[in-house]
Design a protein around this motif. Structure first.
Motif, PDB file in Angstrom:
ATOM      1  N   PHE A 156       0.862  -1.173   0.000  1.00 21.70           N
ATOM      2  CA  PHE A 156       0.000   0.000   0.000  1.00 21.70           C
ATOM      3  C   PHE A 156       0.900   1.224   0.000  1.00 21.70           C
ATOM      4  N   MET A 157       0.808   2.016  -1.074  1.00 20.74           N
ATOM      5  CA  MET A 157       1.601   3.235  -1.179  1.00 20.74           C
ATOM      6  C   MET A 157       0.683   4.434  -1.421  1.00 20.74           C
ATOM      7  N   TYR A 158       1.145   5.604  -1.014  1.00 24.77           N
ATOM      8  CA  TYR A 158       0.362   6.815  -1.198  1.00 24.77           C
ATOM      9  C   TYR A 158       1.239   7.920  -1.793  1.00 24.77           C
ATOM     10  N   ASN A 159       0.566   8.852  -2.443  1.00 18.93           N
ATOM     11  CA  ASN A 159       1.228   9.987  -3.069  1.00 18.93           C
ATOM     12  C   ASN A 159       1.374  11.104  -2.035  1.00 18.93           C
ATOM     13  N   GLU A 160       2.607  11.404  -1.674  1.00 18.53           N
ATOM     14  CA  GLU A 160       2.869  12.404  -0.649  1.00 18.53           C
ATOM     15  C   GLU A 160       2.381  13.790  -1.072  1.00 18.53           C
ATOM     16  N   GLN A 210       3.067   3.739 -14.591  1.00 17.35           N
ATOM     17  CA  GLN A 210       3.039   5.051 -15.235  1.00 17.35           C
ATOM     18  C   GLN A 210       2.059   5.981 -14.547  1.00 17.35           C
ATOM     19  N   ALA A 211       0.904   5.438 -14.113  1.00 12.48           N
ATOM     20  CA  ALA A 211      -0.083   6.255 -13.402  1.00 12.48           C
ATOM     21  C   ALA A 211       0.502   6.815 -12.114  1.00 12.48           C
ATOM     22  N   MET A 212       1.354   6.040 -11.472  1.00 11.00           N
ATOM     23  CA  MET A 212       1.988   6.505 -10.245  1.00 11.00           C
ATOM     24  C   MET A 212       3.017   7.591 -10.537  1.00 11.00           C
ATOM     25  N   VAL A 213       3.876   7.344 -11.498  1.00 17.31           N
ATOM     26  CA  VAL A 213       4.941   8.300 -11.813  1.00 17.31           C
ATOM     27  C   VAL A 213       4.367   9.629 -12.295  1.00 17.31           C
ATOM     28  N   ASP A 214       3.256   9.571 -13.058  1.00 16.93           N
ATOM     29  CA  ASP A 214       2.670  10.776 -13.650  1.00 16.93           C
ATOM     30  C   ASP A 214       1.629  11.447 -12.756  1.00 16.93           C
ATOM     31  N   ASN A 215       1.523  11.034 -11.500  1.00 14.30           N
ATOM     32  CA  ASN A 215       0.579  11.637 -10.547  1.00 14.30           C
ATOM     33  C   ASN A 215      -0.872  11.514 -11.003  1.00 14.30           C
ATOM     34  N   GLN A 216      -1.187  10.401 -11.672  1.00 20.01           N
ATOM     35  CA  GLN A 216      -2.561  10.134 -12.065  1.00 20.01           C
ATOM     36  C   GLN A 216      -3.307   9.329 -11.009  1.00 20.01           C
ATOM     37  N   ALA A 217      -2.671   9.090  -9.888  1.00 19.16           N
ATOM     38  CA  ALA A 217      -3.294   8.360  -8.783  1.00 19.16           C
ATOM     39  C   ALA A 217      -2.770   8.924  -7.470  1.00 19.16           C
ATOM     40  N   ASP A 218      -3.543   8.675  -6.417  1.00 18.25           N
ATOM     41  CA  ASP A 218      -3.184   9.153  -5.087  1.00 18.25           C
ATOM     42  C   ASP A 218      -2.826   8.012  -4.148  1.00 18.25           C
ATOM     43  N   MET A 219      -3.318   6.825  -4.439  1.00 18.21           N
ATOM     44  CA  MET A 219      -3.000   5.631  -3.668  1.00 18.21           C
ATOM     45  C   MET A 219      -2.820   4.461  -4.622  1.00 18.21           C
ATOM     46  N   ALA A 220      -2.084   3.458  -4.185  1.00 10.79           N
ATOM     47  CA  ALA A 220      -1.862   2.284  -5.030  1.00 10.79           C
ATOM     48  C   ALA A 220      -1.665   1.047  -4.175  1.00 10.79           C
ATOM     49  N   LEU A 221      -2.194  -0.055  -4.642  1.00 13.82           N
ATOM     50  CA  LEU A 221      -1.791  -1.379  -4.183  1.00 13.82           C
ATOM     51  C   LEU A 221      -0.901  -1.921  -5.289  1.00 13.82           C
ATOM     52  N   VAL A 222       0.389  -2.071  -5.017  1.00 12.08           N
ATOM     53  CA  VAL A 222       1.346  -2.353  -6.081  1.00 12.08           C
ATOM     54  C   VAL A 222       2.368  -3.372  -5.604  1.00 12.08           C
ATOM     55  N   VAL A 223       2.716  -4.326  -6.475  1.00 18.70           N
ATOM     56  CA  VAL A 223       3.712  -5.324  -6.101  1.00 18.70           C
ATOM     57  C   VAL A 223       5.060  -4.640  -5.935  1.00 18.70           C
ATOM     58  N   SER A 224       5.852  -5.156  -5.010  1.00 17.98           N
ATOM     59  CA  SER A 224       7.072  -4.474  -4.583  1.00 17.98           C
ATOM     60  C   SER A 224       8.059  -4.223  -5.720  1.00 17.98           C
ATOM     61  N   ALA A 225       8.195  -5.174  -6.638  1.00 15.19           N
ATOM     62  CA  ALA A 225       9.136  -4.976  -7.736  1.00 15.19           C
ATOM     63  C   ALA A 225       8.725  -3.789  -8.607  1.00 15.19           C
ATOM     64  N   ARG A 226       7.419  -3.606  -8.818  1.00 17.89           N
ATOM     65  CA  ARG A 226       6.932  -2.465  -9.595  1.00 17.89           C
ATOM     66  C   ARG A 226       7.009  -1.170  -8.799  1.00 17.89           C
ATOM     67  N   ALA A 227       6.854  -1.251  -7.495  1.00 18.99           N
ATOM     68  CA  ALA A 227       7.047  -0.070  -6.659  1.00 18.99           C
ATOM     69  C   ALA A 227       8.483   0.430  -6.798  1.00 18.99           C
ATOM     70  N   TYR A 228       9.407  -0.504  -6.805  1.00 22.76           N
ATOM     71  CA  TYR A 228      10.819  -0.156  -6.973  1.00 22.76           C
ATOM     72  C   TYR A 228      11.050   0.512  -8.326  1.00 22.76           C
ATOM     73  N   SER A 229      10.445  -0.058  -9.364  1.00 23.99           N
ATOM     74  CA  SER A 229      10.599   0.518 -10.703  1.00 23.99           C
ATOM     75  C   SER A 229      10.009   1.919 -10.770  1.00 23.99           C
TER      76      SER A 229
END
Length: 343
Positions: free
Chosen positions: A129-133, A213-232
């Motif tokens: 579980f990650m969030y956009n600061e 890409q949605a995370m990097v481009d600020n198209q989302a505020d929260m994510a459930l994301v697998v750790s390897a993709r979080a790292y990427s």
């Protein structure tokens, strides 16, 4: 973790028209998921050191495909020696499509429940579980329940939609108060009702790349994301994303040996090499995925430490999925998951 496939009949036709007669004792074919940090990590940490140490040439092929492997075995024209795939495939087809694998004294080197007769753990993944600061600033979410609470934490959510077996249902039930030791059998209907709470705020990514890409481009505020993709995502510039210290469903990939390969003994030898602590640690350092060996001690960089959910000091956060339950129920759950997405 990832199921891929093409029609078995089509795969068989392609194989019969294009395959050779199989491997030989001086080479192996290792099949993974295609270009990216994950496969590059396998090549550099596993395959190149093994080739250098033994003189055995290891050819890298891909992408992994369960249906293509089935077609090879059923056609009697097996050209793959080792394939990286999901844990359920190894349990479902052990002895029919897959050879049993003896890892010898390494059998106690993996987390409980991850090793099976035909599947040796290759990498661990946490659904984080990650969030956009930039969105939440000094008032960040603190638990899985917050991901499913749009009233308390408004914002767009994103998660991978193709495969429900990476922890999305477990995360929903944990958020709804189900204790980790009471998760199974999964109450799928209850889990989907939890997801209903955020339906209008949820983006269902069809690929991991789309989610990243949605995370990097600020198209989302929260994510459930697998750790390897979080790292990427963090490496790609998404440093605004922070991990919530909460329960993390953990899944894993396994290495399997197709039944009928000419190189079973050599394939087993390579898998034993891969399962040692040192190659596992190196792989984790390169890929951002977790080492399968519990004895591996990777030296993680600052970015990896941010999303590391597998370390000993975070033992209370890890919730391993029940691969046996998923093996028996995968097809039925996929139907329910797909129907929910399209309803």
């Amino acid at each position: 973790m990832r199921r891929t496939g093409i029609g078995v009949a089509l795969a068989a036709a392609l194989l019969l028209s294009s395959c050779g007669s199989g491997g030989d004792s001086g080479s192996l074919t290792f099949v993974s998921y295609g270009k990216g940090a994950y496969q590059d990590g396998q090549r550099k940490a596993f395959l190149e050191p093994y080739q250098k140490q033994t003189g055995v040439k290891v050819n890298l092929d891909g992408p992994s495909d369960n249906a293509k492997l089935r077609a090879m075995v059923e056609a009697g024209r097996v050209t793959w020696d080792i394939m990286d795939t999901d844990a359920f495939m190894a349990r479902e087809h052990c002895g029919t499509l897959l050879e049993k694998i003896d890892v010898g004294e390494l059998k106690d080197s993996f987390p409980p429940g991850t090793l099976s007769d035909c599947g040796v753990p290759a990498a661990l993944f946490g659904l984080m579980f990650m969030y956009n600061e930039k969105t939440y600033g000094a008032n960040p979410p603190k638990s899985l329940a917050d991901f499913f609470d749009s009233a308390k934490f408004p914002g767009k959510r994103v998660m991978y939609a193709k495969d429900p077996a990476i922890g999305q249902l477990e995360a929903a039930l944990l958020a709804d108060g189900v204790p980790p030791d009471k998760l199974y059998p999964l109450d799928v209907d209850r889990a989907l009702k939890v997801h209903d709470r955020i339906r209008h705020d949820l983006t269902l990514a069809q690929t991991y790349g789309q989610q990243q890409q949605a995370m990097v481009d600020n198209q989302a505020d929260m994510a459930l994301v697998v750790s390897a993709r979080a790292y990427s995502a963090l490496k790609a510039g998404g440093t605004q994303w922070k991990r919530v210290p909460t329960k993390v469903p953990v899944t894993w990939d396994v290495l399997v040996v197709p039944k009928g390969t000419r190189n079973k003994d050599l394939a087993t030898d390579l898998i034993r090499f891969i399962s040692q602590p040192e190659p596992g640690a190196r792989f984790a350092e390169l890929s951002g995925a977790g080492a399968a060996s519990t004895k591996a001690r990777p030296e993680l960089n600052d970015v990896q430490r941010q999303i590391d959910v597998l370390s000993e000091d975070r033992a209370e956060e890890k919730v391993f999925i029940n691969a046996d339950w998923w093996t028996a129920n995968y097809s039925k759950v996929v139907q329910s998951w797909t129907a929910w997405q399209t309803s």
